[in-house]
Design a protein around this motif. Sequence first.
Motif, PDB file in Angstrom:
ATOM      1  N   GLU A 130       0.837  -1.208   0.000  1.00 59.54           N
ATOM      2  CA  GLU A 130       0.000   0.000   0.000  1.00 59.54           C
ATOM      3  C   GLU A 130       0.873   1.259   0.000  1.00 59.54           C
ATOM      4  O   GLU A 130       2.084   1.195   0.217  1.00 59.54           O
ATOM      5  CB  GLU A 130      -0.895   0.012   1.242  1.00 59.54           C
ATOM      6  CG  GLU A 130      -1.893  -1.129   1.320  1.00 59.54           C
ATOM      7  CD  GLU A 130      -2.725  -1.038   2.585  1.00 59.54           C
ATOM      8  OE1 GLU A 130      -3.123   0.088   2.950  1.00 59.54           O
ATOM      9  OE2 GLU A 130      -2.951  -2.085   3.218  1.00 59.54           O
ATOM     10  N   THR A 131       0.220   2.399  -0.246  1.00 63.35           N
ATOM     11  CA  THR A 131       0.936   3.670  -0.143  1.00 63.35           C
ATOM     12  C   THR A 131       1.068   4.027   1.338  1.00 63.35           C
ATOM     13  O   THR A 131       0.061   4.135   2.045  1.00 63.35           O
ATOM     14  CB  THR A 131       0.185   4.805  -0.861  1.00 63.35           C
ATOM     15  OG1 THR A 131       0.043   4.468  -2.231  1.00 63.35           O
ATOM     16  CG2 THR A 131       0.943   6.127  -0.724  1.00 63.35           C
ATOM     17  N   PRO A 132       2.282   4.180   1.857  1.00 61.05           N
ATOM     18  CA  PRO A 132       2.453   4.519   3.271  1.00 61.05           C
ATOM     19  C   PRO A 132       1.738   5.821   3.629  1.00 61.05           C
ATOM     20  O   PRO A 132       1.764   6.789   2.853  1.00 61.05           O
ATOM     21  CB  PRO A 132       3.967   4.664   3.424  1.00 61.05           C
ATOM     22  CG  PRO A 132       4.538   3.868   2.301  1.00 61.05           C
ATOM     23  CD  PRO A 132       3.578   4.020   1.167  1.00 61.05           C
ATOM     24  N   ALA A 133       1.111   5.827   4.794  1.00 57.57           N
ATOM     25  CA  ALA A 133       0.373   7.025   5.231  1.00 57.57           C
ATOM     26  C   ALA A 133       0.588   7.256   6.719  1.00 57.57           C
ATOM     27  O   ALA A 133       0.595   6.309   7.519  1.00 57.57           O
ATOM     28  CB  ALA A 133      -1.115   6.871   4.930  1.00 57.57           C
ATOM     29  N   LEU A 134       0.773   8.502   7.063  1.00 55.20           N
ATOM     30  CA  LEU A 134       0.918   8.928   8.455  1.00 55.20           C
ATOM     31  C   LEU A 134      -0.169   9.944   8.774  1.00 55.20           C
ATOM     32  O   LEU A 134      -0.520  10.777   7.939  1.00 55.20           O
ATOM     33  CB  LEU A 134       2.292   9.559   8.691  1.00 55.20           C
ATOM     34  CG  LEU A 134       3.518   8.693   8.403  1.00 55.20           C
ATOM     35  CD1 LEU A 134       4.781   9.530   8.510  1.00 55.20           C
ATOM     36  CD2 LEU A 134       3.576   7.525   9.379  1.00 55.20           C
TER      37      LEU A 134
END
Length: 346
Positions: free
Chosen positions: A273-277
């Motif tokens: 997945e696209t990393p998200a913070l």
Amino acid sequence: MISTKNIHNNETILENELSYRNLFNTIEDAIYIQDEEGIFLDVNNGAIKMYGYIREEFIGQGPDFLSAPGKNNFELIKQKLDDAFNGIPQQMEFWGKKKDGTVFLKDVKLYQGIYFGKNVIIAHAQDITKRKKEEEKMQAALAEKNVLLKEVHHRVKNNLQAMIYLIEMQIEKLDDKKVQIFLRELQEQARTMSLVYEQLYQSDYLAKVDMDEYLTNLISNVIQAFSLDKNINFKVNAHNVSLDVEIAMPCGLIINELLTNSLKYAFPEEFEETPALDVELSYESKKITILVSDNGIGLPHNFDWENTDSLGLKLVNFWVKYQLAGSIKLDIKSGTNYIINFTYDR
């Protein structure tokens, strides 16, 4: 022949006028009775003492008689007199000139009243010249303090920036990746503190930190330092909360440490997945809540983060419990989510 009744009525009127006059003159502040046009019908001893004129010199005159030349807006004064006569209380500052030529500032309150059966304006005035001078002194002292405080913030920021640069020089000389990462973490902690002082230096308000701006800059710096060229989505929402410097600093260090951990461990090479913070800070009912989340692989269910060997998490635990007197919870149902709560009475 004058009747006994008329004599009694006249005596009653005289007694009432004397009672009014005695009450009128017991008030130390200046009191003026004015008609609809602002003409003085009566003044008390306070007004006589304030200006130095005798009572007869006031009667029949208007506000211009008492005004310091060129210092008052008579269109505005006329509007305030009209409003007061029609029952809307007013307040204004008025520059007066005493009989001896002394110019002074007074605070004037205007009310609707009745004077021997007639609708009038009652003006209550106080000399505020001394108070204004004290206020100006305090403003000047505050402005000087702010300049000095800005200089302190600027110097602290510069010292931290110098430390960041020196650490960077050491990182470039080293081949050991573990030491490089350790120094990079130390560098980001220094940068987190530097951001606070940089924002304070640039702000007009030197006591509080705008957390939206601060956290946006913080997370950008952490991603730049540890993302390893990965495309990271991030979201910051501090709900327009501003915090005192001594609270904003540990909050920034805690968030910096948790984001660093996420970037180091939550997104391995095989992560698809696209990393998200996500960082959220809110204030409600005298309580601050901070949520730091990632959508990464999460932590093992048996992971005891409070007793880990990780120095970073030990520091987080210390800052939350001993600097913020708060609590921290870990939710690993989806990704990794840290929830921090502490009391903040602003």
